[in-house]
Design a protein around this motif. Structure first.
Motif, PDB file in Angstrom:
ATOM      1  N   ARG A 109      28.994  46.543  43.803  1.00 12.03           N
ATOM      2  CA  ARG A 109      27.792  46.498  43.186  1.00 12.03           C
ATOM      3  C   ARG A 109      27.435  45.291  42.334  1.00 12.03           C
ATOM      4  O   ARG A 109      28.389  44.320  42.063  1.00 12.03           O
ATOM      5  CB  ARG A 109      27.854  47.782  42.151  1.00 12.03           C
ATOM      6  CG  ARG A 109      28.924  47.195  41.114  1.00 12.03           C
ATOM      7  CD  ARG A 109      29.021  48.488  39.888  1.00 12.03           C
ATOM      8  NE  ARG A 109      29.889  47.990  38.918  1.00 12.03           N
ATOM      9  CZ  ARG A 109      29.815  47.130  37.760  1.00 12.03           C
ATOM     10  NH1 ARG A 109      28.631  46.283  37.822  1.00 12.03           N
ATOM     11  NH2 ARG A 109      30.935  47.051  37.008  1.00 12.03           N
ATOM     12  N   TRP A 110      26.357  44.851  41.915  1.00  7.94           N
ATOM     13  CA  TRP A 110      25.913  43.728  41.293  1.00  7.94           C
ATOM     14  C   TRP A 110      26.319  44.002  39.879  1.00  7.94           C
ATOM     15  O   TRP A 110      26.519  45.072  39.276  1.00  7.94           O
ATOM     16  CB  TRP A 110      24.437  43.370  41.139  1.00  7.94           C
ATOM     17  CG  TRP A 110      23.904  43.039  42.498  1.00  7.94           C
ATOM     18  CD1 TRP A 110      23.367  43.869  43.418  1.00  7.94           C
ATOM     19  CD2 TRP A 110      24.026  41.576  43.120  1.00  7.94           C
ATOM     20  NE1 TRP A 110      22.966  42.904  44.650  1.00  7.94           N
ATOM     21  CE2 TRP A 110      23.350  41.855  44.321  1.00  7.94           C
ATOM     22  CE3 TRP A 110      24.542  40.429  42.648  1.00  7.94           C
ATOM     23  CZ2 TRP A 110      23.101  40.759  45.335  1.00  7.94           C
ATOM     24  CZ3 TRP A 110      24.219  39.401  43.605  1.00  7.94           C
ATOM     25  CH2 TRP A 110      23.582  39.732  44.747  1.00  7.94           C
ATOM     26  N   ALA A 111      26.908  42.979  39.203  1.00  8.71           N
ATOM     27  CA  ALA A 111      27.156  42.798  37.900  1.00  8.71           C
ATOM     28  C   ALA A 111      26.191  43.119  36.977  1.00  8.71           C
ATOM     29  O   ALA A 111      25.172  42.634  37.305  1.00  8.71           O
ATOM     30  CB  ALA A 111      28.140  41.804  37.373  1.00  8.71           C
ATOM     31  N   ALA A 160      38.390  42.589  42.320  1.00  8.01           N
ATOM     32  CA  ALA A 160      38.963  43.933  41.751  1.00  8.01           C
ATOM     33  C   ALA A 160      38.053  44.809  41.179  1.00  8.01           C
ATOM     34  O   ALA A 160      37.958  45.955  41.373  1.00  8.01           O
ATOM     35  CB  ALA A 160      40.108  43.611  40.747  1.00  8.01           C
ATOM     36  N   ARG A 161      36.911  44.472  40.417  1.00 12.44           N
ATOM     37  CA  ARG A 161      35.873  44.833  39.923  1.00 12.44           C
ATOM     38  C   ARG A 161      34.796  45.632  40.994  1.00 12.44           C
ATOM     39  O   ARG A 161      33.975  46.652  40.652  1.00 12.44           O
ATOM     40  CB  ARG A 161      35.001  44.483  38.804  1.00 12.44           C
ATOM     41  CG  ARG A 161      36.153  43.821  37.787  1.00 12.44           C
ATOM     42  CD  ARG A 161      36.541  45.228  36.912  1.00 12.44           C
ATOM     43  NE  ARG A 161      35.301  45.812  36.093  1.00 12.44           N
ATOM     44  CZ  ARG A 161      35.520  46.896  35.168  1.00 12.44           C
ATOM     45  NH1 ARG A 161      36.725  47.144  34.920  1.00 12.44           N
ATOM     46  NH2 ARG A 161      34.686  47.412  34.571  1.00 12.44           N
ATOM     47  N   GLY A 162      34.756  44.872  42.044  1.00 12.77           N
ATOM     48  CA  GLY A 162      33.716  45.417  42.926  1.00 12.77           C
ATOM     49  C   GLY A 162      32.422  44.733  43.012  1.00 12.77           C
ATOM     50  O   GLY A 162      31.454  44.968  43.571  1.00 12.77           O
ATOM     51  N   TRP A 163      32.363  43.460  42.131  1.00 10.37           N
ATOM     52  CA  TRP A 163      31.070  42.803  41.778  1.00 10.37           C
ATOM     53  C   TRP A 163      30.838  42.042  43.135  1.00 10.37           C
ATOM     54  O   TRP A 163      31.550  41.172  43.671  1.00 10.37           O
ATOM     55  CB  TRP A 163      31.322  41.847  40.756  1.00 10.37           C
ATOM     56  CG  TRP A 163      31.585  42.759  39.254  1.00 10.37           C
ATOM     57  CD1 TRP A 163      31.374  44.004  39.164  1.00 10.37           C
ATOM     58  CD2 TRP A 163      32.239  42.209  38.139  1.00 10.37           C
ATOM     59  NE1 TRP A 163      31.604  44.112  37.902  1.00 10.37           N
ATOM     60  CE2 TRP A 163      32.324  43.007  37.176  1.00 10.37           C
ATOM     61  CE3 TRP A 163      32.347  40.937  37.882  1.00 10.37           C
ATOM     62  CZ2 TRP A 163      32.710  43.123  36.070  1.00 10.37           C
ATOM     63  CZ3 TRP A 163      33.286  40.756  36.603  1.00 10.37           C
ATOM     64  CH2 TRP A 163      33.129  41.845  35.568  1.00 10.37           C
ATOM     65  N   VAL A 164      29.417  42.048  43.593  1.00  7.26           N
ATOM     66  CA  VAL A 164      29.107  41.546  44.650  1.00  7.26           C
ATOM     67  C   VAL A 164      29.078  39.740  44.431  1.00  7.26           C
ATOM     68  O   VAL A 164      29.390  39.006  45.209  1.00  7.26           O
ATOM     69  CB  VAL A 164      27.490  41.694  44.921  1.00  7.26           C
ATOM     70  CG1 VAL A 164      27.227  40.569  45.983  1.00  7.26           C
ATOM     71  CG2 VAL A 164      27.506  43.173  45.339  1.00  7.26           C
ATOM     72  N   GLU A 165      29.022  39.413  43.143  1.00  6.50           N
ATOM     73  CA  GLU A 165      28.738  37.869  42.644  1.00  6.50           C
ATOM     74  C   GLU A 165      30.287  37.021  43.043  1.00  6.50           C
ATOM     75  O   GLU A 165      30.288  35.993  42.860  1.00  6.50           O
ATOM     76  CB  GLU A 165      28.692  37.894  41.180  1.00  6.50           C
ATOM     77  CG  GLU A 165      26.986  38.140  40.833  1.00  6.50           C
ATOM     78  CD  GLU A 165      27.160  39.586  40.731  1.00  6.50           C
ATOM     79  OE1 GLU A 165      25.773  39.908  39.864  1.00  6.50           O
ATOM     80  OE2 GLU A 165      27.722  40.399  40.764  1.00  6.50           O
TER      81      GLU A 165
END
Length: 227
Positions: A109-111, A160-165
């Motif tokens: 996901r996007w942050a 780790a957080r799953g951020w696309v960035e």
């Protein structure tokens, strides 16, 4: 020569300069970890941790008798922090994973705007804090080394957080790391940074598409629930 002795002592010639075999092996583990991360598999974390341990011994040349004449304390320090953050990432992805062991462990996901602001502030403050420390330690190229350390930690946390960035952060780290490592004589690591850069572009596109597909699937469900 046994496998352990070979790993600790073996050298190869690259561009007329000696390079430790463990630098090549450590970067190979890093590459495998990145490929597993692209596929969002939990094994990305323990595989990467093995590479971190090997590369720590490479960048602390004065301690582990590496052939390069420069110590990159930021590069060495980030291996330690990588290892610690990877424990968190391993735990988080393992907790999120459901069903089959080959299943993707995180949904990209996007942050949020707040999370992006947090990353920006952390990048500025982290680089500013690391620079004088690395300079005092005598690290070669302390300013780029400070950014590489800070950006790498933020990218690992974002993964780790799953951020696309997080892929974009890695690209920014690679852009600074390649010239620094070439000047320092760490040729396998510099080459691996170039490969990482291309892989990060691929990973960014793949995670972006996955995040869009996930949003498309969830939106009708959300709309129906609100009706």
């Amino acid at each position: 020569m046994g496998p352990l002795s070979w790993l600790l002592d073996a050298q190869v010639q690259v561009a007329g300069s000696p390079v430790l075999a463990r630098e090549i092996v450590g970067n190979a583990f890093g590459l495998i970890s990145a490929l597993l991360g692209l596929r969002r598999l939990v094994w990305a974390w323990p595989v990467g941790m093995i590479g971190n341990a090997l590369l720590l011994t490479v960048f602390l040349g004065g301690v582990f008798a590496t052939p390069q004449e420069h110590d990159l304390y930021g590069q060495a320090g980030r291996q330690v922090f990588f290892f610690a953050v990877s424990v968190y990432g391993w735990w988080r992805w393992q907790r999120n994973r459901r069903g089959d062991a080959g299943q993707a462990a995180v949904v990209p996901r996007w942050a949020t705007g707040r999370e992006r602001l947090m990353l920006l502030v952390a990048a500025v403050l982290g680089t500013a804090a690391a620079y004088p420390v690395l300079k005092a330690l005598g690290s070669w190229g302390p300013l780029p080394d400070a950014w590489i350390l800070t950006g790498s930690l933020l990218a690992t946390y974002g993964m780790a957080r799953g951020w696309v960035e997080f892929w974009l952060l890695w690209i920014a780290v690679d852009a600074v790391g390649v010239p620094l490592l070439l000047r320092g004589g760490f040729y396998p690591s510099a080459a691996m940074y170039l490969i990482y850069g291309a892989l990060c572009v691929w990973g960014f596109v793949a995670w972006w598409r996955t995040s869009r597909a996930t949003t498309t699937v969830r939106t009708p469900i959300y709309t129906e629930a609100m009706a």
